[in-house]
Design a protein around this motif. Sequence first.
Motif, mmCIF file in Angstrom:
data_model
loop_
_atom_site.group_PDB
_atom_site.id
_atom_site.type_symbol
_atom_site.label_atom_id
_atom_site.label_comp_id
_atom_site.label_asym_id
_atom_site.label_seq_id
_atom_site.Cartn_x
_atom_site.Cartn_y
_atom_site.Cartn_z
ATOM 1 N N SER A 166 -21.399 -2.215 -29.840
ATOM 2 C CA SER A 166 -22.136 -1.462 -30.416
ATOM 3 C C SER A 166 -22.722 -0.667 -29.596
ATOM 4 O O SER A 166 -24.205 0.314 -29.870
ATOM 5 N N TRP A 167 -22.948 -0.398 -27.525
ATOM 6 C CA TRP A 167 -23.313 0.049 -26.508
ATOM 7 C C TRP A 167 -24.508 -0.202 -26.329
ATOM 8 O O TRP A 167 -25.404 0.923 -26.094
ATOM 9 N N GLY A 168 -25.006 -1.546 -26.966
ATOM 10 C CA GLY A 168 -26.267 -1.876 -27.203
ATOM 11 C C GLY A 168 -27.321 -0.956 -27.854
ATOM 12 O O GLY A 168 -28.763 -1.375 -28.154
ATOM 13 N N THR A 169 -27.108 -0.580 -28.822
ATOM 14 C CA THR A 169 -28.112 -0.478 -29.725
ATOM 15 C C THR A 169 -28.402 -1.499 -31.601
ATOM 16 O O THR A 169 -28.919 -0.984 -31.595
ATOM 17 N N LEU A 170 -27.610 -2.396 -30.772
ATOM 18 C CA LEU A 170 -28.032 -3.377 -31.927
ATOM 19 C C LEU A 170 -29.018 -5.107 -31.268
ATOM 20 O O LEU A 170 -29.658 -5.434 -31.771
ATOM 21 N N ALA A 171 -28.123 -5.095 -29.604
ATOM 22 C CA ALA A 171 -29.152 -6.610 -30.092
ATOM 23 C C ALA A 171 -28.844 -6.079 -28.255
ATOM 24 O O ALA A 171 -27.648 -5.372 -27.672
ATOM 25 N N VAL A 172 -29.871 -6.994 -27.130
ATOM 26 C CA VAL A 172 -29.471 -7.689 -25.675
ATOM 27 C C VAL A 172 -28.478 -8.986 -25.159
ATOM 28 O O VAL A 172 -30.014 -9.497 -25.957
ATOM 29 N N ALA A 173 -27.967 -8.972 -24.571
ATOM 30 C CA ALA A 173 -26.906 -9.925 -24.479
ATOM 31 C C ALA A 173 -27.869 -10.537 -24.021
ATOM 32 O O ALA A 173 -27.568 -10.069 -22.348
ATOM 33 N N SER A 174 -27.976 -11.646 -23.469
ATOM 34 C CA SER A 174 -28.325 -12.645 -22.504
ATOM 35 C C SER A 174 -26.928 -13.756 -21.992
ATOM 36 O O SER A 174 -26.944 -13.362 -20.716
ATOM 37 N N THR A 175 -26.439 -14.271 -23.084
ATOM 38 C CA THR A 175 -25.409 -14.693 -22.250
ATOM 39 C C THR A 175 -24.248 -14.604 -23.610
ATOM 40 O O THR A 175 -24.827 -14.436 -24.079
#
Length: 402
Positions: A166-175
């Motif tokens: 998704s190349w950071g377009t859906l959500a920002v993962a923390s872990t």
Amino acid sequence: MAQSFRPRDTAELVEVVKWAAAEQQPLEVIGNGSKRALGRPMQVANTLALDHLTGVVDYEPAELVLTARAGTPLAEIQALLQDNGQELAFEPMDYGPVLGEELGRATFGGTLSANVSGPRRIKAGAARDHVLGLEAVSGRGELFRAGGRVVKNVTGYDLARAFCASWGTLAVASTITVKVAPKATTEKTVCLFGLQGVEATGAMSAALGSSAEVSGAAHVPEKLAALQSGNWGGGRSATLLRLEGIEESIDYRVGILRRVLELAGTVEIMDAAASFSVWQSIRNLTVFPHNLGALWRVSVAPTAADDVIASLPEGCLVMQDWGGGLLWIADPDDQRDGTSLRAAIASAGGGHATLVKAPENVRNTIDVFHPQEPGLSLLTKRLKSQFDPHGILNPGRMYKGV
């Protein structure tokens, strides 16, 4: 005024995204920025960098499960696994060298959000196949968790897998939690020199279809082979088949390949050290010269590879991986828009072409990622609107309006 945010924990990450959502301020989401030059250029003032959100949260070697924060350097995780005789089976490549960055700057989250997989994908699957779960912040500023620490089926969206590519377009993962694998005791590579076109593709297909359990199958044409240190095969093309495991098993499987490939030419064997070095070069694309021009990543059926290669303009250099199913194409003309390449792919039965490297003016005017079919495009936009309704996370990085 442009701002740069570098949260140190999940709480700070949530606050940053909540602010951006409330103010409708787009964010460029990066790890260390090693793949920043891949994708459509974004006109975004604010940066959200995860390079301070680091550290392994949980690692149980006996359970083959690891959880780490998204900004953790991938090299740090690989070193930890190496110390315990384990590895990431999907063998992620490092885009740094071909994008003008240093080797080793990739992060855990950035690697998985780009679904980066290496030569072993033909045996172990893609990066997304190894993700068990994640904790992430949606574009609404809401913290959510998906998946877990065991392999199981899910109902509805498989969010952990959707995050990948998704190349950071859906959500920002923390872990993120992934399954890891025992590392092979040793490896060898069976080499066939001088094969061309359909001969090389046929040899790779035969090897992959045998019982030899090949974990890497690549073809380096003579123009690229001649540039390598050690001058692989005296400047002849090199068709490479990797075998991993214990020494006795590898030797037995070498015998299988000798029988399967007896009509394909002289078979030579690379020892473990040479094999490791060669596959590192293939994985990280250092087989290509530094001034390679534009770089395309093309996924096609192996049987269609030769037709696509034959359609390329003169001067292009091509390396085949995944048994011919993955083509890395270096084009000295970095202004080409890929129209003829994608037409050739369509004529050959379909596939995908992604522009990995090109000047910003080219990436700003063409489809960097392969254009989607109308139905899939609609689904992509719908998924984006559900997770990031204000369009604040890497807007336009993959497609216009997404």
